[in-house]
Design a protein around this motif. Sequence first.
Motif, short mmCIF file in Angstrom:
data_model
loop_
_atom_site.label_atom_id
_atom_site.label_comp_id
_atom_site.label_asym_id
_atom_site.label_seq_id
_atom_site.Cartn_x
_atom_site.Cartn_y
_atom_site.Cartn_z
N ASP A 278 0.83 -1.22 0.00
CA ASP A 278 0.00 0.00 0.00
C ASP A 278 0.86 1.26 0.00
O ASP A 278 0.56 2.24 -0.70
CB ASP A 278 -0.93 0.00 1.21
CG ASP A 278 -2.02 -1.04 1.08
OD1 ASP A 278 -2.31 -1.46 -0.06
OD2 ASP A 278 -2.60 -1.44 2.11
N GLN A 279 1.96 1.23 0.78
CA GLN A 279 2.84 2.39 0.82
C GLN A 279 3.49 2.65 -0.53
O GLN A 279 3.58 3.79 -1.00
CB GLN A 279 3.91 2.18 1.90
CG GLN A 279 4.82 3.41 2.11
CD GLN A 279 5.85 3.17 3.20
OE1 GLN A 279 5.96 2.06 3.72
NE2 GLN A 279 6.60 4.20 3.55
N ARG A 280 3.91 1.57 -1.19
CA ARG A 280 4.53 1.72 -2.51
C ARG A 280 3.53 2.25 -3.54
O ARG A 280 3.86 3.09 -4.39
CB ARG A 280 5.09 0.38 -2.98
CG ARG A 280 6.30 -0.09 -2.16
CD ARG A 280 6.71 -1.50 -2.56
NE ARG A 280 7.81 -1.98 -1.74
CZ ARG A 280 8.28 -3.23 -1.78
NH1 ARG A 280 7.71 -4.11 -2.60
NH2 ARG A 280 9.29 -3.60 -1.02
N ILE A 281 2.29 1.74 -3.47
CA ILE A 281 1.25 2.22 -4.40
C ILE A 281 0.99 3.70 -4.19
O ILE A 281 0.85 4.48 -5.14
CB ILE A 281 -0.03 1.40 -4.22
CG1 ILE A 281 0.19 -0.05 -4.70
CG2 ILE A 281 -1.20 2.02 -4.98
CD1 ILE A 281 -0.96 -0.97 -4.43
N THR A 282 0.96 4.13 -2.90
CA THR A 282 0.71 5.54 -2.60
C THR A 282 1.83 6.41 -3.16
O THR A 282 1.60 7.48 -3.75
CB THR A 282 0.59 5.73 -1.08
OG1 THR A 282 -0.47 4.91 -0.58
CG2 THR A 282 0.29 7.18 -0.74
N LEU A 283 3.08 5.95 -2.99
CA LEU A 283 4.22 6.71 -3.50
C LEU A 283 4.18 6.79 -5.03
O LEU A 283 4.46 7.84 -5.64
CB LEU A 283 5.53 6.06 -3.04
CG LEU A 283 5.86 6.20 -1.54
CD1 LEU A 283 7.10 5.39 -1.20
CD2 LEU A 283 6.05 7.66 -1.15
N GLU A 285 1.49 6.60 -6.97
CA GLU A 285 0.41 7.53 -7.37
C GLU A 285 0.83 8.98 -7.16
O GLU A 285 0.54 9.85 -7.98
CB GLU A 285 -0.85 7.21 -6.59
CG GLU A 285 -1.49 5.87 -6.98
CD GLU A 285 -2.72 5.58 -6.14
OE1 GLU A 285 -2.94 6.31 -5.15
OE2 GLU A 285 -3.46 4.63 -6.49
N ARG A 286 1.53 9.25 -6.05
CA ARG A 286 1.99 10.61 -5.79
C ARG A 286 2.98 11.06 -6.86
O ARG A 286 2.94 12.20 -7.34
CB ARG A 286 2.64 10.68 -4.39
CG ARG A 286 3.15 12.05 -4.02
CD ARG A 286 2.04 13.09 -4.03
NE ARG A 286 2.53 14.41 -3.66
CZ ARG A 286 1.87 15.54 -3.90
NH1 ARG A 286 0.68 15.49 -4.50
NH2 ARG A 286 2.38 16.69 -3.52
N GLN A 289 1.11 11.91 -9.97
CA GLN A 289 0.41 13.19 -9.85
C GLN A 289 1.38 14.37 -10.01
O GLN A 289 1.09 15.35 -10.69
CB GLN A 289 -0.29 13.26 -8.49
CG GLN A 289 -1.45 12.27 -8.36
CD GLN A 289 -1.99 12.22 -6.95
OE1 GLN A 289 -1.52 12.95 -6.07
NE2 GLN A 289 -2.98 11.36 -6.72
N ARG A 313 -8.38 14.69 -12.32
CA ARG A 313 -8.20 14.04 -11.01
C ARG A 313 -9.46 13.25 -10.69
O ARG A 313 -10.56 13.80 -10.65
CB ARG A 313 -7.96 15.08 -9.91
CG ARG A 313 -6.50 15.48 -9.74
CD ARG A 313 -5.93 16.16 -10.96
NE ARG A 313 -4.55 16.61 -10.79
CZ ARG A 313 -3.84 17.17 -11.72
NH1 ARG A 313 -4.37 17.38 -12.93
NH2 ARG A 313 -2.60 17.54 -11.48
N ASN A 316 -10.78 8.42 -6.73
CA ASN A 316 -9.89 7.53 -5.98
C ASN A 316 -8.46 8.07 -5.89
O ASN A 316 -7.56 7.37 -5.43
CB ASN A 316 -9.86 6.15 -6.63
CG ASN A 316 -9.36 6.19 -8.06
OD1 ASN A 316 -9.07 7.26 -8.59
ND2 ASN A 316 -9.28 5.03 -8.68
N GLY A 317 -8.21 9.30 -6.36
CA GLY A 317 -6.88 9.87 -6.28
C GLY A 317 -6.06 9.69 -7.52
O GLY A 317 -5.00 10.30 -7.66
#
Length: 398
Positions: A278-283, A285-286, A289, A313, A316-317
Amino acid sequence: MKEKMKLVSELEGYKANADAATLRTRIAEQKAKAAEAKAAYIKDSTAGSTTISRQAETLRERIRRAEEKQMQLERDYKANVSLKESFEKELNELRKRAVDNHNEQFPTDQTICPTCGQILPKERLEDLKAEFNTRKARRGDEITKKGLELKALCESTAQRVNEFAAELKDIEMHLQSDNEMLRGLTASIVTPSAWETTVDAMAYDTELHELEAKLTKAEQTTDERYFAAQKRMDELNAQLASGDTRAAVEAQIKALDKRIEELKAHETYLGRQLAETDQRITLAERFVQLQAADIEDKINAGFKRVRWVMFDRQVNGGIAPCCRATVQSNKEDVYTAYESNTNTARQYNAGLDIIAALSKAMNLHLPVWVDNAESCTKLENIKNQTIRLQVAADCKGI
């Protein structure tokens, strides 16, 4: 255990069921005998009609070939009739052209000179009439030649039509004769009685039904004995298993407890892996963006009045690629969509801004025509030559 071993032997005997197997063999032999008798009956009863059937089959083949030839002749006949009609139509048109050519007279307006308006000299007039008559005679010869050719084609086509019609009539007569002959041969073929209605067939069926009834009774008796023995076998197995039940249950509980501990440890391991993923997916996506924002900033740096939205946008981000132009409104930091809620002047100046940016990027400055610009008080100054079209104030009535 002794009683169990005895029951196992009995159950194997019931499964084999020697009496039922013997009856099944006799039933199969009876069916084979009945099939042989039926084949012999059909062969003997149809022997007298074999020659007639062979003649009828030969006649059917001859009729089939004649019908195929009839269909081909009908197609050829219709095609030649259509061709003959087209030749006749063209021949009639030639006759009309020949009459028109014969009736054509030297035009009187050619006796006057088109330049000076004076009557042509007699020698010149005679030359013109000679040329006219020559052309008329040449056209007449051409029409006559083509007419003779068409007439010959029409006559040959008519002859083929008559030949096809005669052949069709001849084939139709032969077909009628062959069909009558085939009906006579078919009526003379003797149809024997059905095998099932004969005395021999009934005798075979009676014996077969008796054997099947015996087999059903033997199987029913064997099944009853088998089920009774199987029931007693289940009771013995339950009695033998009751002594080992408690130890088996305790061993099963220990094995289940051990498996539960193993699954809990694996659950903890999977939880850590899920958190890291989850942390890697968040990074990721960031990063996407920020990359999208950087792309928009680089693109918008080349424009003054227009801002481009290159990515949407999502809820879901995430982001989705797009390409929409927005125009600066009355407030400097507010941009609205180019297609709506924007007046004509802002749309025109935004278009000039886009043209200026593209011209700069391609190093190609072409003239720009601005039409219907009455509502614009001021247009954007760009390096391209700008040609503005609008109605003059003193020309409203035009």
